[in-house]
Design a protein around this motif. Structure first.
Motif, PDB file in Angstrom:
ATOM      1  N   GLY A 166       0.781  -1.232   0.000  1.00 35.05           N
ATOM      2  CA  GLY A 166       0.000   0.000   0.000  1.00 35.05           C
ATOM      3  C   GLY A 166       0.811   1.281   0.000  1.00 35.05           C
ATOM      4  N   GLU A 167       2.135   1.183   0.059  1.00 33.35           N
ATOM      5  CA  GLU A 167       3.008   2.367   0.044  1.00 33.35           C
ATOM      6  C   GLU A 167       3.740   2.434  -1.292  1.00 33.35           C
ATOM      7  OE1 GLU A 167       3.212   4.617   2.522  1.00 33.35           O
ATOM      8  OE2 GLU A 167       1.747   3.485   3.696  1.00 33.35           O
ATOM      9  N   ASP A 168       4.105   3.652  -1.719  1.00 34.06           N
ATOM     10  CA  ASP A 168       4.847   3.820  -2.967  1.00 34.06           C
ATOM     11  C   ASP A 168       6.340   3.577  -2.795  1.00 34.06           C
ATOM     12  OD1 ASP A 168       2.571   4.444  -4.422  1.00 34.06           O
ATOM     13  OD2 ASP A 168       2.796   6.606  -4.114  1.00 34.06           O
ATOM     14  N   ALA A 169       6.885   3.874  -1.629  1.00 36.42           N
ATOM     15  CA  ALA A 169       8.327   3.768  -1.392  1.00 36.42           C
ATOM     16  C   ALA A 169       8.789   2.313  -1.479  1.00 36.42           C
ATOM     17  CB  ALA A 169       8.674   4.333  -0.016  1.00 36.42           C
ATOM     18  N   ALA A 170      10.032   2.152  -1.904  1.00 38.39           N
ATOM     19  CA  ALA A 170      10.611   0.810  -2.010  1.00 38.39           C
ATOM     20  C   ALA A 170      12.104   0.878  -1.720  1.00 38.39           C
ATOM     21  CB  ALA A 170      10.374   0.232  -3.400  1.00 38.39           C
ATOM     22  N   ASP A 171      12.622  -0.206  -1.176  1.00 42.43           N
ATOM     23  CA  ASP A 171      14.053  -0.368  -0.952  1.00 42.43           C
ATOM     24  C   ASP A 171      14.583  -1.378  -1.953  1.00 42.43           C
ATOM     25  OD1 ASP A 171      13.732   1.338   1.193  1.00 42.43           O
ATOM     26  OD2 ASP A 171      14.132  -0.174   2.720  1.00 42.43           O
ATOM     27  N   SER A 172      15.885  -1.312  -2.198  1.00 45.79           N
ATOM     28  CA  SER A 172      16.513  -2.201  -3.173  1.00 45.79           C
ATOM     29  C   SER A 172      17.141  -3.407  -2.469  1.00 45.79           C
ATOM     30  CB  SER A 172      17.586  -1.430  -3.935  1.00 45.79           C
ATOM     31  OG  SER A 172      18.184  -2.244  -4.916  1.00 45.79           O
TER      32      SER A 172
END
Length: 151
Positions: free
Chosen positions: A41-47
């Protein structure tokens, strides 16, 4: 009871060396994989970054005479290999199934950092060093030294 924090794959980016994309079913391949994962549900992402290769390619890449001194520990006799996943033959669909399995197995957790750290055990997380530093600060310990280089 809380539902906790769950992760989802936002994007999978394949980095083929020299643009040489392997054909489905190839038993001689290597690909860099960048998996962008974030909270549901969030736009942020980690690699989370991996090298995926076949055993045959692994033997070629890590043959003793092919070791890069920048990748070895001081002295050049030990080459830790993190974030390496092996596949007998190339299948993007099977890789994506494995990634989905990882995300499902590590969710839910009490917070994003916990879920990311769990996934980071098999797919290196871009912020693992921050997690480790925070744990030491919380415990009143000094920062960690470098595993890779003599300081």
């Amino acid at each position: 009871m809380s539902e906790g924090t769950s992760a989802e794959i936002k994007s999978v980016i394949l980095h083929w060396p020299y643009g040489d994309e392997a054909e489905h079913g190839s038993d001689h391949f290597r690909v860099g994989v960048q998996v962008l994962i974030g909270e549901v549900g969030e736009d942020a992402a980690d690699s989370f970054d991996l090298t995926v290769c076949s055993p045959r390619k692994l033997a070629e890449i890590y043959a003793q005479n092919a070791w890069d001194s920048d990748e070895t520990l001081p002295g050049g006799e030990v080459l830790p290999v993190t974030g390496l996943w092996l596949m007998k033959t190339w299948s993007e669909a099977e890789l994506r199934k494995a990634l989905d399995r990882l995300v499902a197995a590590c969710s839910p957790g009490p917070d994003w950092v916990t879920v990311a750290a769990r996934m980071g055990r098999v797919a290196p997380w871009e912020y693992d060093y921050r997690f480790d530093a925070a744990q030491n600060r919380t415990a009143g310990l000094s920062p960690l030294g470098s595993f890779w280089r003599d300081e």
